[in-house]
Scaffold this motif. Structure first.
Motif, short mmCIF file in Angstrom:
data_model
loop_
_atom_site.label_atom_id
_atom_site.label_comp_id
_atom_site.label_asym_id
_atom_site.label_seq_id
_atom_site.Cartn_x
_atom_site.Cartn_y
_atom_site.Cartn_z
N TYR A 1 -7.70 -21.26 -10.20
CA TYR A 1 -8.58 -20.34 -9.31
C TYR A 1 -9.96 -20.76 -9.35
CZ TYR A 1 -4.63 -17.26 -8.90
OH TYR A 1 -3.39 -16.60 -8.51
N LYS A 2 -10.41 -21.56 -10.32
CA LYS A 2 -11.82 -21.92 -10.06
C LYS A 2 -12.07 -22.97 -8.91
CE LYS A 2 -12.76 -23.67 -14.27
NZ LYS A 2 -13.63 -24.18 -15.51
N PHE A 3 -10.80 -23.51 -8.43
CA PHE A 3 -11.00 -24.47 -7.52
C PHE A 3 -10.84 -23.47 -5.97
CE2 PHE A 3 -8.51 -26.19 -4.02
CZ PHE A 3 -9.06 -27.49 -3.59
N PHE A 4 -9.95 -22.52 -6.04
CA PHE A 4 -9.51 -21.52 -5.08
C PHE A 4 -10.25 -20.74 -4.45
CE2 PHE A 4 -5.86 -19.29 -3.10
CZ PHE A 4 -5.94 -19.89 -1.77
N VAL A 5 -10.89 -19.95 -5.24
CA VAL A 5 -11.82 -18.79 -5.16
C VAL A 5 -12.95 -19.33 -4.26
CG1 VAL A 5 -13.06 -17.32 -6.12
CG2 VAL A 5 -10.97 -17.32 -6.94
N PRO A 6 -13.74 -20.31 -4.76
CA PRO A 6 -14.91 -20.71 -3.94
C PRO A 6 -14.35 -21.09 -2.46
CG PRO A 6 -15.11 -21.61 -6.04
CD PRO A 6 -13.77 -21.15 -5.73
#
Length: 261
Positions: A66-71
């Motif tokens: 999610y640190k990859f996906f949310v941005p």
């Protein structure tokens, strides 16, 4: 001071219109939330090193995915939320609203800046909600990273909303504006690495992706989410986002001054 006052007058008008019919604000947020809910869990089954460039074994952790996906979803929200605002000014032009502004002493640039200010505030509110939903799904990121990301969203919104209004005012037709947006936005989304890391693709695709300014902005946001703030990736992201906002503002201003002369 006159420009600021005129901008606030236009902003208040646009904000009242948004509050009277908030459905479109909610609808604009539905798509990235659906991606977060339906696509995000699939990323946790990719190898752990997929998002960091390492070679760790086992599936990626939920926080890492999610640190990859949310941005990426934040930039997607900014892309679609900012570029589609031009439809509103076509409706206003057809209804005579723009013509009525022309015969008033209000600043011509304020007609654009007041609308852009409204769009920025709406997008920031949507971005905050998206981040909170991401936290509920397992996102873990420093507060300063979230604030940096919101700053990028503001710059993207300012630039894209300005050029969207300008292009829409030139075309004055939804039938021409809609396909133009789709032909530009879809390739930008695909080349920005929003869904999956571009490192998974072949070298030629990674080379083409370098033409997308949003790739550098997303990389900078992901770097911030990883806790890295002072590096080349962040510098590139800031330079690209500021440059994009300034160029789009300049283009939008020229069109509004000419069209409202």
């Amino acid at each position: 001071m006159t420009f600021i006052r005129d901008t606030l007058v236009v902003f208040r008008r646009q904000e009242r219109l948004s509050l009277r019919n908030p459905a479109w604000v909610v609808i604009a947020l539905v798509q990235p939330v659906l991606y977060l809910v339906l696509f995000g869990p699939l990323l946790t089954h990719l190898p752990a090193g997929t998002f960091t460039g390492g070679s760790a074994s086992g599936p990626a952790s939920t926080a890492e995915a999610y640190k990859f996906f949310v941005p990426g979803l934040l930039i997607q929200l900014g892309l679609f939320g900012s570029t589609f605002v031009g439809f509103a000014i076509i409706s206003d032009w057809r209804g005579g609203v723009i013509e009525r502004f022309r015969v008033t002493p209000i600043s011509r640039l304020a007609v654009m800046s007041g609308r852009v200010l409204r769009d920025v505030i709406v997008l920031v509110a949507q971005a905050v909600i998206l981040v909170l939903v991401g936290v509920a799904f397992g996102l873990r990121a420093p507060i300063i990273a979230v604030l940096i990301s919101l700053g990028f969203i503001v710059l993207v919104a300012v630039g894209l909303a300005s050029v969207s209004y300008a292009v829409a005012l030139l075309l004055k037709s939804e039938d021409a504006f809609a396909p133009l947006l789709n032909s530009i936005i879809v390739p930008l989304v695909l080349l920005s690495g929003i869904m999956l890391p571009l490192t998974l693709g072949p070298g030629w695709l990674q080379g083409i992706a370098r033409i997308s300014p949003f790739r550098y902005i997303i990389d900078a946001m992901r770097s911030a989410f990883d806790g890295h703030y002072a590096n080349t990736i962040m510098l590139e992201g800031v330079a690209v986002s500021v440059g994009l906002a300034l160029v789009c503002l300049w283009l939008g201003s020229r069109v509004f001054l000419r069209e409202n002369a």
